[in-house]
Scaffold this active site. Structure first.
Site, PDB file in Angstrom:
ATOM      1  CB  ALA A  58      -0.902   0.006   1.235  1.00  0.00           C
ATOM      2  CE  LYS A 120      11.434   7.582  14.165  1.00  0.00           C
ATOM      3  NZ  LYS A 120      12.551   7.321  13.291  1.00  0.00           N
ATOM      4  CB  ILE A 151      21.599  -0.715  17.017  1.00  0.00           C
ATOM      5  CG1 ILE A 151      22.500   0.256  16.255  1.00  0.00           C
ATOM      6  CG2 ILE A 151      22.297  -1.270  18.245  1.00  0.00           C
ATOM      7  CD1 ILE A 151      22.859   1.503  17.047  1.00  0.00           C
ATOM      8  N   GLY A 202      21.003  14.179   3.162  1.00  0.00           N
ATOM      9  CA  GLY A 202      19.785  13.386   3.294  1.00  0.00           C
ATOM     10  C   GLY A 202      19.528  12.895   4.704  1.00  0.00           C
ATOM     11  CD  GLU A 205      12.398  13.033   8.172  1.00  0.00           C
ATOM     12  OE1 GLU A 205      11.251  13.450   8.038  1.00  0.00           O
ATOM     13  OE2 GLU A 205      12.719  12.043   8.830  1.00  0.00           O
ATOM     14  CE  LYS A 220      14.836   6.971  16.719  1.00  0.00           C
ATOM     15  NZ  LYS A 220      15.869   7.682  15.949  1.00  0.00           N
TER      16      LYS A 220
HETATM   17  P1  NDP Z   1       9.140   7.522   3.636  1.00  0.00           P
HETATM   18  O1  NDP Z   1       8.464   8.844   3.729  1.00  0.00           O
HETATM   19  O2  NDP Z   1      10.306   7.374   2.766  1.00  0.00           O
HETATM   20  O3  NDP Z   1       8.054   6.453   3.160  1.00  0.00           O
HETATM   21  C1  NDP Z   1       6.736   6.443   3.641  1.00  0.00           C
HETATM   22  C2  NDP Z   1       5.913   5.510   2.760  1.00  0.00           C
HETATM   23  O4  NDP Z   1       4.585   5.489   3.268  1.00  0.00           O
HETATM   24  C3  NDP Z   1       5.823   5.949   1.302  1.00  0.00           C
HETATM   25  O5  NDP Z   1       5.920   4.815   0.465  1.00  0.00           O
HETATM   26  C4  NDP Z   1       4.426   6.568   1.191  1.00  0.00           C
HETATM   27  O6  NDP Z   1       3.829   6.390  -0.065  1.00  0.00           O
HETATM   28  C5  NDP Z   1       3.675   5.744   2.206  1.00  0.00           C
HETATM   29  N1  NDP Z   1       2.536   6.467   2.731  1.00  0.00           N
HETATM   30  C6  NDP Z   1       2.537   7.614   3.432  1.00  0.00           C
HETATM   31  N2  NDP Z   1       1.278   7.978   3.744  1.00  0.00           N
HETATM   32  C7  NDP Z   1       0.485   7.036   3.200  1.00  0.00           C
HETATM   33  C8  NDP Z   1      -0.917   6.844   3.151  1.00  0.00           C
HETATM   34  N3  NDP Z   1      -1.766   7.689   3.732  1.00  0.00           N
HETATM   35  N4  NDP Z   1      -1.404   5.759   2.493  1.00  0.00           N
HETATM   36  C9  NDP Z   1      -0.562   4.875   1.911  1.00  0.00           C
HETATM   37  N5  NDP Z   1       0.790   4.998   1.924  1.00  0.00           N
HETATM   38  C10 NDP Z   1       1.277   6.063   2.553  1.00  0.00           C
HETATM   39  O7  NDP Z   1       9.447   7.076   5.139  1.00  0.00           O
HETATM   40  P2  NDP Z   1      10.627   6.143   5.645  1.00  0.00           P
HETATM   41  O8  NDP Z   1      10.700   4.925   4.831  1.00  0.00           O
HETATM   42  O9  NDP Z   1      11.856   6.956   5.836  1.00  0.00           O
HETATM   43  O10 NDP Z   1      10.125   5.801   7.123  1.00  0.00           O
HETATM   44  C11 NDP Z   1       9.118   4.836   7.349  1.00  0.00           C
HETATM   45  C12 NDP Z   1       9.041   4.525   8.827  1.00  0.00           C
HETATM   46  O11 NDP Z   1      10.285   4.018   9.266  1.00  0.00           O
HETATM   47  C13 NDP Z   1       8.735   5.723   9.730  1.00  0.00           C
HETATM   48  O12 NDP Z   1       7.940   5.317  10.814  1.00  0.00           O
HETATM   49  C14 NDP Z   1      10.109   6.147  10.218  1.00  0.00           C
HETATM   50  O13 NDP Z   1      10.068   6.821  11.460  1.00  0.00           O
HETATM   51  C15 NDP Z   1      10.756   4.788  10.364  1.00  0.00           C
HETATM   52  N6  NDP Z   1      12.206   4.814  10.352  1.00  0.00           N
HETATM   53  C16 NDP Z   1      12.844   5.388   9.290  1.00  0.00           C
HETATM   54  C17 NDP Z   1      14.214   5.423   9.263  1.00  0.00           C
HETATM   55  C18 NDP Z   1      14.954   6.016   8.124  1.00  0.00           C
HETATM   56  O14 NDP Z   1      16.194   6.043   8.160  1.00  0.00           O
HETATM   57  N7  NDP Z   1      14.295   6.492   7.082  1.00  0.00           N
HETATM   58  C19 NDP Z   1      15.010   4.828  10.367  1.00  0.00           C
HETATM   59  C20 NDP Z   1      14.229   4.212  11.402  1.00  0.00           C
HETATM   60  C21 NDP Z   1      12.870   4.223  11.385  1.00  0.00           C
HETATM   61  P3  NDP Z   1       4.425   7.059  -1.410  1.00  0.00           P
HETATM   62  O15 NDP Z   1       5.714   6.322  -1.659  1.00  0.00           O
HETATM   63  O16 NDP Z   1       3.422   6.799  -2.467  1.00  0.00           O
HETATM   64  O17 NDP Z   1       4.625   8.490  -1.078  1.00  0.00           O
HETATM   65  N1  HSE Z   2      15.490  10.931  11.899  1.00  0.00           N
HETATM   66  C1  HSE Z   2      16.037   9.805  12.572  1.00  0.00           C
HETATM   67  C2  HSE Z   2      17.522  10.064  12.865  1.00  0.00           C
HETATM   68  C3  HSE Z   2      15.875   8.573  11.683  1.00  0.00           C
HETATM   69  O1  HSE Z   2      18.072  11.054  12.417  1.00  0.00           O
HETATM   70  O2  HSE Z   2      18.110   9.271  13.591  1.00  0.00           O
HETATM   71  C4  HSE Z   2      16.004   7.290  12.437  1.00  0.00           C
HETATM   72  O3  HSE Z   2      14.994   7.103  13.363  1.00  0.00           O
END
Ligand code: NDP
Ligand code: HSE
Length: 445
Positions: A58, A120, A151, A202, A205, A220
């Protein structure tokens, strides 16, 4: 027909039926989960005892360009329908945020699916509700990736240290802020310059406030404390200060004292009474402290347990592949449980320890005072500390005349007493400005 006591899929998992996964989200983390599931298909099947298959993914925008590993035929915008499918056993949530993730995960758990999440913010806000739903349905809710990315930390807290008593957890769990503070320390960059660099790489954000203002670390900290102290904790229980006020002058002053500044999470048992202190704030630590060597976007967490002593966990706390590794570790764990027809260890909140306010929490401060260099000023400054029963550990004067400054470090004292001392100093005759107010950790008292 459901034949496994309401556990989601049409028939119990076994070596002759694959386990099917609904992916919610396919961004930075999700696309790596899909890629790694594809690369390691055979190995993962061997580890679980049955193949893992993606039933659907999704997303918000199916037209978006994604990695070559993502089969576009699997994309859908109807997450509700995907979760409700009878052939889905496991739901992976890598969307983030509170809603709609909360509603989706409750619906998945209540319909007997096991859940793996990296979220988180959600776990630190609605963890109890989700755990209750998982327990009621007899399924797993795992979220190793939610804290410190790759980790392995939550499983050691929940399982490996289940026979010990954890006293304290101290760590760096936000890569963005650690990168910024590292650059300020190593290159003399200002906060704004280091933040811009983190954005270019990167790490930060577009809206970096969750990192800079400490919300990410506080979420966390809540998850860590819940597991470490068997106590229900939410993000609202965590005292939080961001790194936005840390200046190049603070970093330089820390350097002169043989210290560096890190954004820390600290979760610890109170020394003399039942209760835990939970806080997230920048702090000076000695350069000899193991956390001082944790550079750039890396994370590290120190755990002190009564019998085990000190343990340190170190590695990449963010990024697509490292985070996907933790997600897949959980997927294998919940998949094995489903094949074996059991539920893995869940949360325990039996201790229900009170969360202490910041006031009585014992900390040390570093302060820089711009003062008039004349007789009696130092005595007046010392008097302000004495009035609040705060003992001074060290004092140094730099400069002369109108350019004089005092750098003071205190012994540990109640945080409320330290704050009150700072307020008194701000209006003291002979003190022109109070700056460089930073807590100090990791120094023997
Ligand atoms: P992204 O923003 O890269 O990806 C989010 C995804 O969710 C996208 O594919 C987006 O779709 C989809 N999405 C968002 N809203 C909706 C919705 N309403 N319906 C359907 N799909 C939806 O986030 P990340 O991958 O970076 O992060 C994901 C999770 O992992 C978060 O909880 C984050 O805190 C956690 N996390 C991330 C880390 C990181 O390094 N990035 C590290 C540790 C945890 P679309 O692609 O179409 O926009
Ligand atoms: N924004 C978070 C960080 C991503 O900088 O560590 C991992 O949770």
């Amino acid at each position: 027909m459901t034949t496994d006591g309401g556990r989601g899929a049409d028939s119990p998992a076994s070596a002759d039926r694959p386990l099917r996964i609904a992916m919610l989200g396919c961004g930075v983390v999700g696309s790596e989960v899909v890629r790694l599931l594809g690369i390691h298909t055979d190995e993962l099947a061997a580890r679980v005892g049955t193949p893992l298959e993606i039933a659907g993914i999704a997303v918000r925008d199916p037209g978006r360009v994604r990695g070559a590993a993502v089969d576009r035929e699997l994309l859908t915008t109807d997450a509700d329908a995907l979760i409700a499918r009878n052939d889905v056993d496991i739901v992976i949530e890598v969307v983030g945020g509170i809603e709609p993730a909360r509603t989706w995960l409750l619906s998945a758990l209540r319909s007997g699916k096991s859940v793996v999440s990296a979220n988180k913010a959600l776990l630190a806000t609605h963890g109890s509700t989700l755990h209750d739903a998982a327990a009621a349905a007899g399924v797993d809710l795992y979220y190793e990736a939610a804290v410190a990315g790759a980790i392995p930390l939550l499983r050691p807290l929940r399982e490996s240290l289940a026979g010990d008593r954890i006293r304290r957890v101290l760590g760096i769990v936000n890569g963005t802020t650690n990168y910024i503070l590292t650059r300020m320390d190593e290159t003399g960059a200002s906060f704004a310059e280091a933040l811009a660099e983190a954005g270019e790489l990167g790490y930060a954000e577009a809206d970096p406030s969750a990192d800079i203002d400490g919300f990410d670390a506080a979420a966390k900290a809540a998850i860590i404390a819940q597991l470490a102290f068997h106590t229900p904790v939410t993000i609202d229980d965590v005292y939080r200060e961001g790194i936005g006020a840390v200046t190049a002058a603070d970093i330089a002053s820390a350097r002169e004292l043989g210290c560096t500044i890190k954004a820390l999470v600290i979760a610890e048992r109170a020394g003399d009474r039942p209760g835990i202190s939970l806080r997230v704030h920048p702090a000076m630590i000695p350069r000899s402290h193991p956390l001082a060597g944790v550079r750039e976007a890396f994370n590290a967490v120190f755990v002190e347990a009564e019998a085990a002593g000190q343990l340190m966990f170190y590695g990449r706390g963010a990024g697509g592949a490292p985070t996907a590794s933790a997600v897949l570790g959980d997927v294998v764990a919940v998949a094995r449980n489903r094949v074996a027809g059991r539920q893995g260890p869940g949360e325990s909140a039996y201790a229900a320890l009170p969360i202490l306010p910041m006031g009585p929490t014992v900390t040390s401060y570093h302060l820089q005072l711009d003062v008039t260099d004349k007789a009696g000023v130092l005595a007046a400054v010392a008097g302000a500390f004495a009035r609040h029963d705060v003992s001074i550990r060290s004092v140094r004067q730099d400069g002369r005349g109108d350019d004089a400054s005092l750098v003071l470090v205190t012994h540990p004292a109640a945080d409320a007493a330290l704050s009150a001392t700072v307020e008194d100093l701000r209006v003291l005759d002979g003190v022109r400005a109070v700056s460089g107010v930073v807590r100090v950790e990791g120094v023997e008292s």
